[in-house]
Design an enzyme around this catalytic site. Structure first.
Site, PDB file in Angstrom:
ATOM      1  N   THR A 186       0.878  -1.176   0.000  1.00  0.00           N
ATOM      2  CA  THR A 186       0.000   0.000   0.000  1.00  0.00           C
ATOM      3  C   THR A 186       0.912   1.222   0.000  1.00  0.00           C
ATOM      4  O   THR A 186       2.083   1.120   0.370  1.00  0.00           O
ATOM      5  CB  THR A 186      -0.874   0.043   1.270  1.00  0.00           C
ATOM      6  OG1 THR A 186       0.008   0.124   2.393  1.00  0.00           O
ATOM      7  CG2 THR A 186      -1.733  -1.197   1.396  1.00  0.00           C
ATOM      8  N   LYS A 440     -15.349  17.129  10.100  1.00  0.00           N
ATOM      9  CA  LYS A 440     -16.288  17.039  11.222  1.00  0.00           C
ATOM     10  C   LYS A 440     -16.650  18.452  11.663  1.00  0.00           C
ATOM     11  O   LYS A 440     -15.854  19.151  12.257  1.00  0.00           O
ATOM     12  CB  LYS A 440     -15.670  16.241  12.359  1.00  0.00           C
ATOM     13  CG  LYS A 440     -15.344  14.830  11.889  1.00  0.00           C
ATOM     14  CD  LYS A 440     -14.717  13.959  12.953  1.00  0.00           C
ATOM     15  CE  LYS A 440     -14.328  12.618  12.358  1.00  0.00           C
ATOM     16  NZ  LYS A 440     -13.085  12.640  11.581  1.00  0.00           N
ATOM     17  N   TRP A 445     -21.021  15.486   9.692  1.00  0.00           N
ATOM     18  CA  TRP A 445     -19.931  15.204   8.770  1.00  0.00           C
ATOM     19  C   TRP A 445     -20.176  15.848   7.413  1.00  0.00           C
ATOM     20  O   TRP A 445     -21.291  15.805   6.890  1.00  0.00           O
ATOM     21  CB  TRP A 445     -19.787  13.704   8.558  1.00  0.00           C
ATOM     22  CG  TRP A 445     -19.162  13.011   9.731  1.00  0.00           C
ATOM     23  CD1 TRP A 445     -18.910  13.554  10.966  1.00  0.00           C
ATOM     24  CD2 TRP A 445     -18.722  11.657   9.781  1.00  0.00           C
ATOM     25  NE1 TRP A 445     -18.334  12.616  11.773  1.00  0.00           N
ATOM     26  CE2 TRP A 445     -18.204  11.444  11.086  1.00  0.00           C
ATOM     27  CE3 TRP A 445     -18.702  10.614   8.865  1.00  0.00           C
ATOM     28  CZ2 TRP A 445     -17.674  10.214  11.470  1.00  0.00           C
ATOM     29  CZ3 TRP A 445     -18.180   9.396   9.245  1.00  0.00           C
ATOM     30  CH2 TRP A 445     -17.671   9.191  10.544  1.00  0.00           C
TER      31      TRP A 445
HETATM   32  P1  ADP Z   1      -3.356   3.665  -2.156  1.00  0.00           P
HETATM   33  O1  ADP Z   1      -2.235   2.746  -1.990  1.00  0.00           O
HETATM   34  O2  ADP Z   1      -3.156   4.840  -3.063  1.00  0.00           O
HETATM   35  O3  ADP Z   1      -4.087   4.022  -0.891  1.00  0.00           O
HETATM   36  P2  ADP Z   1      -5.543   2.058  -3.068  1.00  0.00           P
HETATM   37  O4  ADP Z   1      -5.882   2.034  -4.510  1.00  0.00           O
HETATM   38  O5  ADP Z   1      -5.414   0.797  -2.367  1.00  0.00           O
HETATM   39  O6  ADP Z   1      -4.262   2.838  -3.067  1.00  0.00           O
HETATM   40  O7  ADP Z   1      -6.565   3.008  -2.310  1.00  0.00           O
HETATM   41  C1  ADP Z   1      -7.813   2.522  -1.931  1.00  0.00           C
HETATM   42  C2  ADP Z   1      -8.721   3.645  -1.536  1.00  0.00           C
HETATM   43  O8  ADP Z   1      -8.980   4.497  -2.648  1.00  0.00           O
HETATM   44  C3  ADP Z   1     -10.090   3.202  -1.102  1.00  0.00           C
HETATM   45  O9  ADP Z   1     -10.078   2.762   0.236  1.00  0.00           O
HETATM   46  C4  ADP Z   1     -10.911   4.463  -1.306  1.00  0.00           C
HETATM   47  O10 ADP Z   1     -10.770   5.363  -0.234  1.00  0.00           O
HETATM   48  C5  ADP Z   1     -10.266   5.075  -2.516  1.00  0.00           C
HETATM   49  N1  ADP Z   1     -11.053   4.768  -3.711  1.00  0.00           N
HETATM   50  C6  ADP Z   1     -10.852   3.819  -4.635  1.00  0.00           C
HETATM   51  N2  ADP Z   1     -11.779   3.864  -5.606  1.00  0.00           N
HETATM   52  C7  ADP Z   1     -12.616   4.875  -5.287  1.00  0.00           C
HETATM   53  C8  ADP Z   1     -13.806   5.421  -5.885  1.00  0.00           C
HETATM   54  N3  ADP Z   1     -14.317   4.966  -7.017  1.00  0.00           N
HETATM   55  N4  ADP Z   1     -14.399   6.449  -5.227  1.00  0.00           N
HETATM   56  C9  ADP Z   1     -13.913   6.935  -4.071  1.00  0.00           C
HETATM   57  N5  ADP Z   1     -12.802   6.471  -3.481  1.00  0.00           N
HETATM   58  C10 ADP Z   1     -12.164   5.451  -4.067  1.00  0.00           C
END
Ligand code: ADP
Length: 542
Positions: A186, A440, A445
């Site tokens: 991640t 917040k 929210w």
């Molecule tokens: P990173 O390593 O950049 O955090 P990830 O792709 O694993 O990469 O990130 C996942 C997060 O991205 C999700 O938990 C969410 O918050 C956000 N995310 C992914 N797709 C969407 C979407 N279509 N709309 C809103 N948020 C999204």
């Protein structure tokens, strides 16, 4: 219990490419290369060369379970390495080259990578990194003899020479379907990056689910361009998915600029292309400026950040391209939801359909979702109540690599996504915010995502970000940060006027700042941590 009498056929990822080579052997795999040209390969050739990679790794002494890293763009060679590494029982660790150098060194050392395959683009980067890479024994440059650099301080192995010496006749290494096949970290916006180790089984099940009609609806006649990189959650499974169904796979190599991608889409007859919103934002601006088109493209898969309503409408109305919003995360391989409509939603008038299409979509079979409050009590699926989004399924992380972060599942096996969402009776999930980004205000929210997506619909606005800033009375209030479109003169008052009939009154940002650029993370998301630092101490009127 009576055991079923069907065969036990382990779900190994190399079965995907065996299938592709046998049934779709002449179907093309086309890549723009780091050397500057176009490579035209086929599933048959990619499999044969992947087998040679596997043989070279075995001969070198890589053992099942060892990690082998790649620092590479989407190309046929990267796909060959991917299948070759996991096909000999190794674990393909895709490293994101856009991370800070210290983070790259951290994850390569943490993963104990033994070999690093990398692209020509990264020669200088790898030279700088090498003294800090404690476990890498061999550096393999993904190119041919003619393009090997003359002046590199590292003892480089030439990929094409290395695999040329091998045969493609050795069988793949049989490992259980639960064995690790891939590793992806991640991006570590908080703390060190954590490793997600995909299994053969999780990747194959995920690829099969990705082919389904309400997911990507791809088959042997599809032409698919994953702009999402292989180091960003497996390019959303496309190199596995296209092998499973024999689609033509098109890859942009080191190119992410709109003119190059547009040309590639047209030249290769791409009908589905997948990328994060920022890539499509530049594409739409480029098309607006040049009056160009997208050839045979009929669908885009967009995820990684929320998709603004204005983007969905622009694709529909100007280019006749349907946006499929995706939501997922590295920990979910990455697919969780997709915005294919139910019959009820498909029957609604266009504007009402959009209300659903801005949501993140419905769960794919294999992904269970629920929302809970802070005590873990499940909340109603009424489309309004929001809570922490938990997920469960066969391609969702059970624990991080080497146990980092400790126990990440609750007693019933649910994983907390860190997102706050609503669910409705039709199964649509809508992300309100990442729990750490939600604003917040006075005990209520405000969704930074909804505000951002509304603001980018305002004429003259290219990109928008919203962060919470401390407020003496309300705790936190929204600050809207805007990048204008080139040449646009939109003012704060224009933006306020635009927002006024689209958001609740108390959501109106207390301040609007204009900047030249909004920073992005290594996976193309708005980098809120940097914005918070930049606007630390920002004073709002009380
Ligand atoms: P990173 O390593 O950049 O955090 P990830 O792709 O694993 O990469 O990130 C996942 C997060 O991205 C999700 O938990 C969410 O918050 C956000 N995310 C992914 N797709 C969407 C979407 N279509 N709309 C809103 N948020 C999204």
């Amino acid at each position: 219990m009576t055991t079923g009498t069907m065969q036990d056929w382990p779900l190994n990822v190399w079965k995907l490419i065996d299938h592709a080579a046998q049934n779709h052997g002449t179907r093309e795999v086309v890549s723009l290369t780091c050397e500057g040209g176009v490579d035209r390969s086929t599933w048959g050739s990619v499999r044969s060369r992947a087998k040679k990679v596997a043989a070279a790794l075995r001969r070198y002494g890589i053992r099942p379970g060892d990690r082998v890293a790649t620092l590479a763009w989407n190309t046929h060679r990267h796909v060959e390495c991917w299948y070759g590494i996991s096909g000999m029982g190794g674990v393909a660790h895709t490293i994101n080259p856009r991370l800070f150098e210290e983070q790259i060194a951290y994850i390569a050392n943490h993963a104990e990578d033994r070999i690093l395959f990398f692209d020509l683009t990264f020669v200088k980067l790898v030279e700088r990194l090498a003294p800090n890479l404690k476990t890498v024994e061999r550096y393999v440059l993904l190119t041919d003899r003619a393009h090997m650099p003359a002046d590199c301080s590292l003892d480089l192995v030439c990929y094409e020479d290395w695999i040329a010496a091998e045969s493609d006749a050795e069988p793949w290494t049989e490992v259980p379907e639960t064995a690790a096949a891939g590793l992806c970290y991640t991006s570590g916006t908080t703390g060190n990056p954590k490793g997600v180790q995909y299994s053969h089984r999780s990747n194959v099940l995920h690829a099969m689910a990705a082919c389904m009609t309400d997911t990507f609806a791809v088959g042997a006649r599809s032409v698919v361009l994953p702009i999402a990189p292989m180091y960003h959650a497996n390019a959303w499974s496309i190199p596995y998915t296209t092998a499973a169904c024999g689609a033509k796979l098109v890859m942009g190599g080191p190119n992410f600029d709109a003119p190059t991608l547009q040309k590639l889409i047209i030249d290769e007859g791409v009908d589905l292309a997948l990328a994060v919103p920022t890539v499509w934002l530049s594409m739409l601006q480029h098309l607006e400026k040049t009056g160009g088109n997208l050839g045979k493209l009929t669908r885009t898969g967009i995820g990684g950040s929320a998709v603004p309503r204005s983007m969905i409408e622009a694709f529909d109305k100007l280019h006749n391209v349907r946006v499929m919003q995706l939501w997922g995360m590295t920990e979910m391989s990455p697919l969780g939801t997709i915005g294919s409509p139910t019959p009820e939603v498909a029957a609604l008038p266009y504007d009402r359909q959009l209300d659903y299409r801005v949501k993140q979509g419905r769960g794919i079979f294999g992904v269970e979702m629920k929302i809970v409050d802070d005590n873990g009590t499940e909340l109603p699926r009424d489309g309004e109540t929001f809570g922490r989004l938990l997920v469960r399924g066969p391609w969702i992380v059970g624990s991080y690599f080497k146990g980092d972060g400790g126990q990440v599942l609750d007693a019933d096996g649910w994983f907390d996504t860190g997102d706050v969402a609503t669910l409705d009776a039709q199964g649509y999930m809508h992300i309100v915010d990442r729990s750490k980004d939600v604003i917040k205000s006075g005990g209520e929210w405000i969704s930074s995502i909804d505000l951002e997506n509304c603001a980018v619909g305002c004429p003259g606005v290219a990109e928008a970000a919203v962060i919470g800033v401390p407020h003496p009375k309300w705790d936190e209030r929204p600050l809207l940060i805007i990048v204008r479109k080139p040449g646009a003169e939109v003012s704060a008052d224009d933006v306020r006027a635009y927002l006024s009939d689209k958001i609740a009154k108390w959501w109106m940002p207390d301040a609007i700042e204009f900047v030249d650029e909004i920073p992005h993370t290594a996976t193309g998301k708005i980098q809120k941590t940097t914005l918070r630092e930049r606007f630390a101490g920002y004073k709002l009127a009380a």
